[in-house]
Write an enzyme that holds these catalytic residues in place. Structure first.
Site, PDB file in Angstrom:
ATOM      1  N   GLU A 237     -12.494   6.213   5.175  1.00 31.14           N
ATOM      2  CA  GLU A 237     -12.178   6.931   6.417  1.00 31.14           C
ATOM      3  C   GLU A 237     -13.498   7.201   7.127  1.00 31.14           C
ATOM      4  O   GLU A 237     -14.050   8.302   7.068  1.00 31.14           O
ATOM      5  CB  GLU A 237     -11.424   8.219   6.085  1.00 31.14           C
ATOM      6  CG  GLU A 237     -10.120   7.955   5.339  1.00 31.14           C
ATOM      7  CD  GLU A 237      -9.566   9.167   4.616  1.00 31.14           C
ATOM      8  OE1 GLU A 237     -10.144  10.264   4.768  1.00 31.14           O
ATOM      9  OE2 GLU A 237      -8.569   9.016   3.897  1.00 31.14           O
TER      10      GLU A 237
ATOM     11  N   ASN B  16       0.711  12.040   5.114  1.00 30.57           N
ATOM     12  CA  ASN B  16       0.119  11.318   6.235  1.00 30.57           C
ATOM     13  C   ASN B  16       0.741  11.855   7.518  1.00 30.57           C
ATOM     14  O   ASN B  16       1.945  12.077   7.588  1.00 30.57           O
ATOM     15  CB  ASN B  16       0.437   9.840   6.123  1.00 30.57           C
ATOM     16  CG  ASN B  16      -0.715   9.018   5.552  1.00 30.57           C
ATOM     17  OD1 ASN B  16      -0.660   7.809   5.573  1.00 30.57           O
ATOM     18  ND2 ASN B  16      -1.747   9.655   5.048  1.00 30.57           N
TER      19      ASN B  16
ATOM     20  N   TYR C 163     -17.347  33.814  44.700  1.00 28.36           N
ATOM     21  CA  TYR C 163     -16.529  32.703  44.226  1.00 28.36           C
ATOM     22  C   TYR C 163     -15.438  33.142  43.259  1.00 28.36           C
ATOM     23  O   TYR C 163     -14.368  32.538  43.202  1.00 28.36           O
ATOM     24  CB  TYR C 163     -17.406  31.659  43.525  1.00 28.36           C
ATOM     25  CG  TYR C 163     -18.258  30.825  44.445  1.00 28.36           C
ATOM     26  CD1 TYR C 163     -18.315  31.045  45.817  1.00 28.36           C
ATOM     27  CD2 TYR C 163     -19.031  29.786  43.924  1.00 28.36           C
ATOM     28  CE1 TYR C 163     -19.107  30.282  46.647  1.00 28.36           C
ATOM     29  CE2 TYR C 163     -19.827  29.011  44.739  1.00 28.36           C
ATOM     30  CZ  TYR C 163     -19.871  29.257  46.089  1.00 28.36           C
ATOM     31  OH  TYR C 163     -20.659  28.486  46.902  1.00 28.36           O
TER      32      TYR C 163
ATOM     33  N   PHE D 217      -2.033   7.706  11.808  1.00 29.39           N
ATOM     34  CA  PHE D 217      -2.386   9.032  11.294  1.00 29.39           C
ATOM     35  C   PHE D 217      -3.662   9.584  11.923  1.00 29.39           C
ATOM     36  O   PHE D 217      -3.977  10.761  11.755  1.00 29.39           O
ATOM     37  CB  PHE D 217      -2.572   8.965   9.774  1.00 29.39           C
ATOM     38  CG  PHE D 217      -3.427   7.809   9.318  1.00 29.39           C
ATOM     39  CD1 PHE D 217      -4.754   7.699   9.679  1.00 29.39           C
ATOM     40  CD2 PHE D 217      -2.877   6.805   8.542  1.00 29.39           C
ATOM     41  CE1 PHE D 217      -5.537   6.635   9.278  1.00 29.39           C
ATOM     42  CE2 PHE D 217      -3.646   5.726   8.126  1.00 29.39           C
ATOM     43  CZ  PHE D 217      -4.981   5.640   8.498  1.00 29.39           C
TER      44      PHE D 217
ATOM     45  N   TYR E 278       0.819  -1.218   0.000  1.00 36.17           N
ATOM     46  CA  TYR E 278       0.000   0.000   0.000  1.00 36.17           C
ATOM     47  C   TYR E 278       0.849   1.263   0.000  1.00 36.17           C
ATOM     48  O   TYR E 278       1.780   1.416   0.794  1.00 36.17           O
ATOM     49  CB  TYR E 278      -0.939   0.034   1.226  1.00 36.17           C
ATOM     50  CG  TYR E 278      -1.682   1.348   1.325  1.00 36.17           C
ATOM     51  CD1 TYR E 278      -2.677   1.657   0.414  1.00 36.17           C
ATOM     52  CD2 TYR E 278      -1.344   2.290   2.279  1.00 36.17           C
ATOM     53  CE1 TYR E 278      -3.340   2.880   0.464  1.00 36.17           C
ATOM     54  CE2 TYR E 278      -1.991   3.516   2.342  1.00 36.17           C
ATOM     55  CZ  TYR E 278      -2.988   3.802   1.427  1.00 36.17           C
ATOM     56  OH  TYR E 278      -3.622   5.014   1.468  1.00 36.17           O
TER      57      TYR E 278
ATOM     58  N   ARG F 230     -12.795  34.027  45.670  1.00 36.54           N
ATOM     59  CA  ARG F 230     -12.446  32.991  46.632  1.00 36.54           C
ATOM     60  C   ARG F 230     -11.964  31.695  45.963  1.00 36.54           C
ATOM     61  O   ARG F 230     -11.162  30.952  46.533  1.00 36.54           O
ATOM     62  CB  ARG F 230     -13.674  32.698  47.500  1.00 36.54           C
ATOM     63  CG  ARG F 230     -13.338  32.018  48.787  1.00 36.54           C
ATOM     64  CD  ARG F 230     -14.521  31.646  49.661  1.00 36.54           C
ATOM     65  NE  ARG F 230     -15.781  32.258  49.345  1.00 36.54           N
ATOM     66  CZ  ARG F 230     -16.958  31.675  49.603  1.00 36.54           C
ATOM     67  NH1 ARG F 230     -16.998  30.469  50.126  1.00 36.54           N
ATOM     68  NH2 ARG F 230     -18.086  32.290  49.323  1.00 36.54           N
TER      69      ARG F 230
ATOM     70  N   HIS G   9      -4.082  16.311  -3.685  1.00 37.96           N
ATOM     71  CA  HIS G   9      -4.468  16.514  -2.287  1.00 37.96           C
ATOM     72  C   HIS G   9      -4.282  17.966  -1.831  1.00 37.96           C
ATOM     73  O   HIS G   9      -4.639  18.303  -0.693  1.00 37.96           O
ATOM     74  CB  HIS G   9      -3.658  15.588  -1.373  1.00 37.96           C
ATOM     75  CG  HIS G   9      -4.149  14.163  -1.397  1.00 37.96           C
ATOM     76  ND1 HIS G   9      -4.289  13.447  -2.567  1.00 37.96           N
ATOM     77  CD2 HIS G   9      -4.540  13.321  -0.396  1.00 37.96           C
ATOM     78  CE1 HIS G   9      -4.732  12.241  -2.288  1.00 37.96           C
ATOM     79  NE2 HIS G   9      -4.896  12.136  -0.976  1.00 37.96           N
TER      80      HIS G   9
END
Length: 507
Positions: free
Chosen positions: A414, A194, A279, A328, A52, A282, A82
């Protein structure tokens, strides 16, 4: 120049790189491991067995075998296809940090890239060639694909980069810096895009800013406590030791030290009719202490991630295998970013309530309404408080978790994503908002402390006041406040507040 040993780099080193733009490179000791992995990839690329990302397509196209003579084209096409990011360019300091993180990942010797690829990143850092990386387009799943593709595009002479303040084509930026585009070999494009380096760089920047603001809030809250003549009894060490949380103990210690010697505090130890403070006065150690501990947890996660190998597939040199996995996936970064966001929102929420306390004459223990000496004709800090409320509310919305917002992508290959990029990117907006809230609180607290004259605050808080009043005068008659709010916020962002008051809290 910082020399880095992959797997060992500390947050302090990464912060130095981010803040100062210091160039960095890998130690020569990393080269042998890198080249051994690259040799395994070259052998796989020349073989017939499908591996791959080396001689196959990507994602849903992983079953498509690629001829050995086309592997270089495959990697180049991967980067170009990409490079689909959109939106405003990421700040250059974060891009450079992202490049450094990519060096650390590749330098572990499990990605299979040649040393030439690492050297290209190092030289770009050293010579000031910074890729233009759009800030939107990653879902933090198969790595930060789009942002890292834009980074890689500049390395091969495509896309855009800045050089000496000018935005240029990638090829022209490299040329002006005396560099040449590289041609990617088998798996190198995939190894570069990646990974979680975009999300991690943005989360680290958010972490560093949040820690700065947490420290500033300790000093400013101390100033506010004196402004409203609050009690320091809630800071007594035994209270916090009995609970046992490190952050709470640390914040109380810092505030006790900062306020030590305050004439204002000593003036109302006896005869004060108030039994307890609200508060927001405090419980500052409990709230900001909890936020500090959350930031520390996020810091540990991000330091590990910064040194991690997060691409795919991984080259296991000792085992003699190239194996696909899921490093990844940026879930760890997504959780860390959400933690940072929650801490930032809560530091701002309690600070905003202190601003509201100081401008309210029914609660501020005799301070003038809205901290103006002539109320009615003047509105003082009335609308500055409203601004802090608006920003506090915005941060509440932004603090909603991102890591739970998965959506399937890439034809359901994905099918669970981290949204870490969203979580990390929003931290810049949130910390900017918090710096304004704290800046306004500082202006109000300074005004309140000065209203207590001739009594004086502590020496360390007086140093803070001196720094502030060197640039922003006290508010008498109403004037145009926006530039002064920005100036005060800039002091907070630049760590000047914590430095002036001598606040030091370790991560």
């Amino acid at each position: 120049m910082i020399e880095m040993i992959p797997g060992t780099v500390t947050l302090a080193t990464l912060e130095q790189i981010w803040r100062n733009g210091t160039p960095a490179r890998l130690a020569a000791s990393a080269r042998a491991g890198v080249e051994a992995a690259a040799a395994m990839v070259a052998e796989a690329a020349a073989g017939e067995a499908p591996v791959y990302g080396i001689n196959t397509g990507f994602g849903k196209l992983a079953s498509t075998k690629i001829a050995s003579e086309d592997t270089a084209t495959l990697q180049r096409n991967l980067i170009l296809s990409h490079s689909c990011g959109v939106g405003e360019p990421l700040a250059e300091d974060k891009v450079r940090l992202m490049m450094v993180l990519k060096l650390l990942s590749l330098g572990r010797g499990a990605s299979g890239v040649r040393w030439l690829v690492i050297n290209q990143i190092e030289e770009m850092l050293a010579r000031g060639v910074t890729p233009v990386v759009p800030s939107q387009g990653s879902v933090g799943a198969s790595g930060d694909l789009a942002p890292l593709a834009h980074m890689t595009a500049a390395m091969i002479g495509e896309g855009e980069a800045t050089f000496e303040g000018e935005r240029l084509s990638g090829a022209e930026a490299l040329k002006r810096a005396g560099l040449h585009p590289i041609v990617l070999g088998p798996k190198e494009g995939l190894g570069l895009i990646n990974g979680t380096q975009f999300s991690t760089a943005c989360a680290l920047a958010g972490l560093f800013q949040a820690l700065d603001l947490a420290r500033a809030s300790m000093a400013i809250a101390s100033l506010t406590t004196d402004a409203i003549m609050g009690s320091t009894a809630p800071l007594v060490a035994d209270i916090h030791t009995l609970r046992g949380h490190a952050g709470q103990i640390d914040v109380a210690q810092v505030m006790r030290d900062i306020m030590d010697g305050s004439e204002i505090r000593e003036s109302h130890r006896e005869g004060d009719t108030r039994v307890q403070d609200p508060y927001c006065i405090r419980c500052q150690p409990q709230v900001v202490g909890a936020a500090l501990d959350v930031l520390r947890m996020a810091a540990r996660t991000l330091e590990i991630e910064a040194n991690a190998v997060t691409d795919n597939p991984l080259v296991l040199v000792e085992a003699g295998r190239i194996v696909s996995g899921g490093n990844f996936h940026a879930e760890y970064v997504g959780f860390a970013a959400d933690q940072i966001a929650l801490a930032v929102a809560e530091i701002g929420a309690i600070a905003q309530r202190r601003v509201a306390l100081m401008v309210d004459p029914t609660l501020s223990h005799d301070l003038p309404p809205f901290l103006t000496p002539n109320p009615g004709l003047n509105s003082g800090f009335m609308i500055a408080e409203v601004t802090t409320a608006a920003l506090m509310s915005e941060n509440k919305h932004l603090a909603n978790p991102c890591v739970t917002d998965s959506t399937p992508t890439s034809a359901n290959q994905e099918d669970h994503v981290s949204m870490a990029a969203h979580g990390a990117l929003r931290l810049a907006k949130m910390t900017a908002n918090l710096s304004v809230i704290l800046g306004v609180e500082m202006l109000c607290a300074a005004q309140g402390v000065e209203a207590r004259a001739p009594l004086k605050t502590s020496a360390r808080l007086q140093d803070l006041l001196t720094m502030l009043r060197g640039e922003i005068p006290s508010l008498g008659e109403d004037r145009y406040l926006a530039p002064e709010i920005e100036a005060a916020s800039a002091m907070v962002r630049a760590s000047r507040v914590a430095e002036a008051a001598g606040v030091e809290v370790a991560v």
